[in-house]
Design a protein around this motif. Sequence first.
Motif, PDB file in Angstrom:
ATOM      1  N   PRO A   1      -3.039   3.814  -8.739  1.00  0.00           N
ATOM      2  CA  PRO A   1      -1.661   3.337  -8.844  1.00  0.00           C
ATOM      3  C   PRO A   1      -0.655   4.447  -9.113  1.00  0.00           C
ATOM      4  CG  PRO A   1      -3.137   1.865 -10.018  1.00  0.00           C
ATOM      5  CD  PRO A   1      -3.954   3.038  -9.596  1.00  0.00           C
ATOM      6  N   LEU A   2      -1.014   5.399  -9.983  1.00  0.00           N
ATOM      7  CA  LEU A   2      -0.109   6.515 -10.258  1.00  0.00           C
ATOM      8  C   LEU A   2       0.180   7.311  -8.993  1.00  0.00           C
ATOM      9  CD1 LEU A   2      -1.446   8.001 -13.638  1.00  0.00           C
ATOM     10  CD2 LEU A   2       0.822   7.016 -13.258  1.00  0.00           C
ATOM     11  N   ARG A   3      -0.859   7.611  -8.231  1.00  0.00           N
ATOM     12  CA  ARG A   3      -0.680   8.407  -7.006  1.00  0.00           C
ATOM     13  C   ARG A   3       0.183   7.671  -5.991  1.00  0.00           C
ATOM     14  NH1 ARG A   3      -6.038   9.864  -8.100  1.00  0.00           N
ATOM     15  NH2 ARG A   3      -6.846   8.193  -6.769  1.00  0.00           N
ATOM     16  N   SER A   4      -0.013   6.369  -5.872  1.00  0.00           N
ATOM     17  CA  SER A   4       0.767   5.594  -4.905  1.00  0.00           C
ATOM     18  C   SER A   4       2.260   5.707  -5.187  1.00  0.00           C
ATOM     19  CB  SER A   4       0.353   4.120  -4.955  1.00  0.00           C
ATOM     20  OG  SER A   4      -0.993   3.955  -4.568  1.00  0.00           O
TER      21      SER A   4
ATOM     22  N   ALA B   1      -3.655  -0.086  -6.509  1.00  0.00           N
ATOM     23  CA  ALA B   1      -2.912   0.918  -5.739  1.00  0.00           C
ATOM     24  C   ALA B   1      -2.407   0.335  -4.426  1.00  0.00           C
ATOM     25  CB  ALA B   1      -3.793   2.134  -5.476  1.00  0.00           C
ATOM     26  N   GLN B   2      -3.243  -0.456  -3.773  1.00  0.00           N
ATOM     27  CA  GLN B   2      -2.829  -1.082  -2.513  1.00  0.00           C
ATOM     28  C   GLN B   2      -1.681  -2.057  -2.746  1.00  0.00           C
ATOM     29  OE1 GLN B   2      -6.635  -2.693  -1.341  1.00  0.00           O
ATOM     30  NE2 GLN B   2      -7.250  -0.840  -0.243  1.00  0.00           N
ATOM     31  N   HIS B   3      -1.739  -2.783  -3.862  1.00  0.00           N
ATOM     32  CA  HIS B   3      -0.639  -3.687  -4.228  1.00  0.00           C
ATOM     33  C   HIS B   3       0.657  -2.902  -4.382  1.00  0.00           C
ATOM     34  CE1 HIS B   3       1.945  -5.476  -7.407  1.00  0.00           C
ATOM     35  NE2 HIS B   3       1.689  -6.622  -6.787  1.00  0.00           N
ATOM     36  N   HIS B   4       0.607  -1.784  -5.088  1.00  0.00           N
ATOM     37  CA  HIS B   4       1.808  -0.981  -5.312  1.00  0.00           C
ATOM     38  C   HIS B   4       2.349  -0.402  -4.001  1.00  0.00           C
ATOM     39  CE1 HIS B   4       0.907  -1.751  -9.348  1.00  0.00           C
ATOM     40  NE2 HIS B   4       0.813  -0.533  -9.850  1.00  0.00           N
ATOM     41  N   GLN B   5       1.440   0.004  -3.142  1.00  0.00           N
ATOM     42  CA  GLN B   5       1.864   0.551  -1.847  1.00  0.00           C
ATOM     43  C   GLN B   5       2.613  -0.484  -1.021  1.00  0.00           C
ATOM     44  OE1 GLN B   5      -1.804   1.995  -0.132  1.00  0.00           O
ATOM     45  NE2 GLN B   5      -2.144   3.416  -1.831  1.00  0.00           N
ATOM     46  N   ARG B   6       2.184  -1.738  -1.124  1.00  0.00           N
ATOM     47  CA  ARG B   6       2.852  -2.806  -0.373  1.00  0.00           C
ATOM     48  C   ARG B   6       4.241  -3.116  -0.929  1.00  0.00           C
ATOM     49  NH1 ARG B   6      -2.273  -5.224  -0.775  1.00  0.00           N
ATOM     50  NH2 ARG B   6      -1.535  -6.605  -2.428  1.00  0.00           N
ATOM     51  N   HIS B   7       4.411  -2.949  -2.232  1.00  0.00           N
ATOM     52  CA  HIS B   7       5.634  -3.443  -2.877  1.00  0.00           C
ATOM     53  C   HIS B   7       6.661  -2.377  -3.220  1.00  0.00           C
ATOM     54  CE1 HIS B   7       4.506  -7.679  -3.339  1.00  0.00           C
ATOM     55  NE2 HIS B   7       3.286  -7.265  -3.629  1.00  0.00           N
ATOM     56  N   VAL B   8       6.277  -1.104  -3.301  1.00  0.00           N
ATOM     57  CA  VAL B   8       7.203  -0.115  -3.847  1.00  0.00           C
ATOM     58  C   VAL B   8       8.442   0.070  -2.975  1.00  0.00           C
ATOM     59  CG1 VAL B   8       6.000   1.880  -2.819  1.00  0.00           C
ATOM     60  CG2 VAL B   8       7.388   2.175  -4.894  1.00  0.00           C
ATOM     61  N   VAL B   9       8.281   0.139  -1.668  1.00  0.00           N
ATOM     62  CA  VAL B   9       9.457   0.329  -0.796  1.00  0.00           C
ATOM     63  C   VAL B   9      10.366  -0.902  -0.820  1.00  0.00           C
ATOM     64  CG1 VAL B   9      10.240   0.682   1.577  1.00  0.00           C
ATOM     65  CG2 VAL B   9       8.363   2.067   0.663  1.00  0.00           C
ATOM     66  N   PRO B  10       9.823  -2.132  -0.668  1.00  0.00           N
ATOM     67  CA  PRO B  10      10.696  -3.303  -0.801  1.00  0.00           C
ATOM     68  C   PRO B  10      11.399  -3.372  -2.153  1.00  0.00           C
ATOM     69  CG  PRO B  10       8.630  -3.945   0.212  1.00  0.00           C
ATOM     70  CD  PRO B  10       8.464  -2.524  -0.220  1.00  0.00           C
TER      71      PRO B  10
ATOM     72  N   ILE C   1      10.716   5.046 -10.955  1.00  0.00           N
ATOM     73  CA  ILE C   1       9.596   4.311 -10.365  1.00  0.00           C
ATOM     74  C   ILE C   1       8.428   4.334 -11.336  1.00  0.00           C
ATOM     75  CG2 ILE C   1       7.951   4.174  -8.456  1.00  0.00           C
ATOM     76  CD1 ILE C   1       9.995   5.505  -6.674  1.00  0.00           C
ATOM     77  N   GLU C   2       7.953   3.154 -11.713  1.00  0.00           N
ATOM     78  CA  GLU C   2       6.821   3.003 -12.639  1.00  0.00           C
ATOM     79  C   GLU C   2       5.682   2.285 -11.936  1.00  0.00           C
ATOM     80  OE1 GLU C   2       3.952   1.811 -15.402  1.00  0.00           O
ATOM     81  OE2 GLU C   2       5.278   3.558 -15.345  1.00  0.00           O
ATOM     82  N   GLY C   3       4.462   2.817 -12.104  1.00  0.00           N
ATOM     83  CA  GLY C   3       3.311   2.173 -11.491  1.00  0.00           C
ATOM     84  C   GLY C   3       2.010   2.653 -12.086  1.00  0.00           C
ATOM     85  N   SER C   4       1.926   2.742 -13.409  1.00  0.00           N
ATOM     86  CA  SER C   4       0.754   3.312 -14.059  1.00  0.00           C
ATOM     87  C   SER C   4      -0.394   2.324 -14.219  1.00  0.00           C
ATOM     88  CB  SER C   4       1.134   3.874 -15.432  1.00  0.00           C
ATOM     89  OG  SER C   4       1.655   2.845 -16.253  1.00  0.00           O
ATOM     90  N   ALA C   5      -0.096   1.024 -14.122  1.00  0.00           N
ATOM     91  CA  ALA C   5      -1.133   0.004 -14.300  1.00  0.00           C
ATOM     92  C   ALA C   5      -0.940  -1.096 -13.258  1.00  0.00           C
ATOM     93  CB  ALA C   5      -1.115  -0.533 -15.728  1.00  0.00           C
ATOM     94  N   ASN C   6      -0.926  -2.364 -13.687  1.00  0.00           N
ATOM     95  CA  ASN C   6      -0.874  -3.447 -12.699  1.00  0.00           C
ATOM     96  C   ASN C   6       0.546  -3.896 -12.370  1.00  0.00           C
ATOM     97  OD1 ASN C   6      -0.460  -4.694 -15.246  1.00  0.00           O
ATOM     98  ND2 ASN C   6      -1.220  -6.651 -14.455  1.00  0.00           N
ATOM     99  N   LYS C   7       1.533  -3.197 -12.901  1.00  0.00           N
ATOM    100  CA  LYS C   7       2.927  -3.514 -12.577  1.00  0.00           C
ATOM    101  C   LYS C   7       3.563  -2.343 -11.858  1.00  0.00           C
ATOM    102  CE  LYS C   7       3.560  -6.677 -16.441  1.00  0.00           C
ATOM    103  NZ  LYS C   7       2.116  -6.709 -16.740  1.00  0.00           N
ATOM    104  N   VAL C   8       4.304  -2.646 -10.811  1.00  0.00           N
ATOM    105  CA  VAL C   8       5.087  -1.621 -10.132  1.00  0.00           C
ATOM    106  C   VAL C   8       6.550  -2.033 -10.258  1.00  0.00           C
ATOM    107  CG1 VAL C   8       4.744  -2.778  -7.886  1.00  0.00           C
ATOM    108  CG2 VAL C   8       5.530  -0.402  -7.963  1.00  0.00           C
ATOM    109  N   GLY C   9       7.364  -1.105 -10.746  1.00  0.00           N
ATOM    110  CA  GLY C   9       8.769  -1.423 -10.985  1.00  0.00           C
ATOM    111  C   GLY C   9       9.672  -0.300 -10.548  1.00  0.00           C
TER     112      GLY C   9
END
Length: 360
Positions: free
Chosen positions: A107-110, A68-77, A23-31
């Motif tokens: 974003p890192l914490r999320s 961070a909110q963006h990552h929280q919305r997308h990480v589980v899906p 799981i990567e999410g250090s900036a504006n991309k969550v993967g």
Amino acid sequence: MAALLADNLPVPPPNEALLALGIEGSANKVGVGLIRYVPATGAYDILANPRETYVTPPGTGFRPRETAQHHQRHVVPLVQKCLREAGVDASEIGCVCYTRGPGMGGPLRSCAVAARVLARLWRVPLVPVNHCVAHIEMGRVATDVSDPVVLYVSGGNTQVLAFSGRRYCIFGETIDIAVGNCLDRFARVLGLSNDPSPGYNIEKCARDGKKFAPLPYVVKGMDVSFSGLLTFISQNAPKLLAGGYTPSDLCYSLQETIFAMLVEVTERAMAHCGRKDVLLVGGVGCNRRLQAMMAAMARGRGGACCDMDHRYCVDNGAMIAQAGIFAFQHGSRAAWASCDCTQRFRTDEVEAVWRRPTET
């Protein structure tokens, strides 16, 4: 499915299959990425590698809270999509790897919280990964280069590295802002779109540039500086545009100046280390002009420039899984209490236990 061979790994991994989720999410991309080690072939297969990018309006950047909110919305899906694309069940996963740092705090914490929950839920080990080392290891395996000088260029980092002892030693770096940040901020000055990224739109615009505008060239030993260059071109852009330069000319001039600086310090590191090959990693490493300039320099030294496309160069989950699976297979274990995240995590802090310490 992409099969990435591990021929350049000096220490044979254990003779058992392993599936790692990153799981990567250090900036504006969550993967989220899934990598399977196949002992029969010694290959690391990328089974899935989806990601989502937080895109803001033209002329703006991205803030930690909204990202961070963006990552929280997308990480589980994304985790669900990753498992679905790979055709595997969560019960098959042997470890969960996540970006510990460096990066933006929110974003890192999320993503760290998501990784901790999944590891607990699936009852598997949790592997913290250095974001910069992950870029390097993905590049080494994807390009099948063994021991190059590395130019790591992204929105948040600019470093020239080479492996020595058991660490990636930093020979040179930016003393202020990163190269990607410089390009992104000038894209805001011109009002370029952030979709898919401001740096990519700078690159596209630069292809039509014909007239070179002289800009500050700041190399200090093995280090580079971009803040003064950015200030100069940003403040003088209206005058330059009124004086016959086009936006494409300015993008072209900025790229040529910045990339020449990077080629210079990279070549100096190659000469010092006695190495012929250079590996480009990080989001800016996708830039075709930078790749061409670096390749010309490497050819002149009897070597090659090893680069990748956006699938593995830009931040992604598979690179976190790749570095994590290497560490896990070679005995690296982290206590649960130490599986946190940090905005500051130097590349040379990591002991690369999966590589021979005799390499210099």
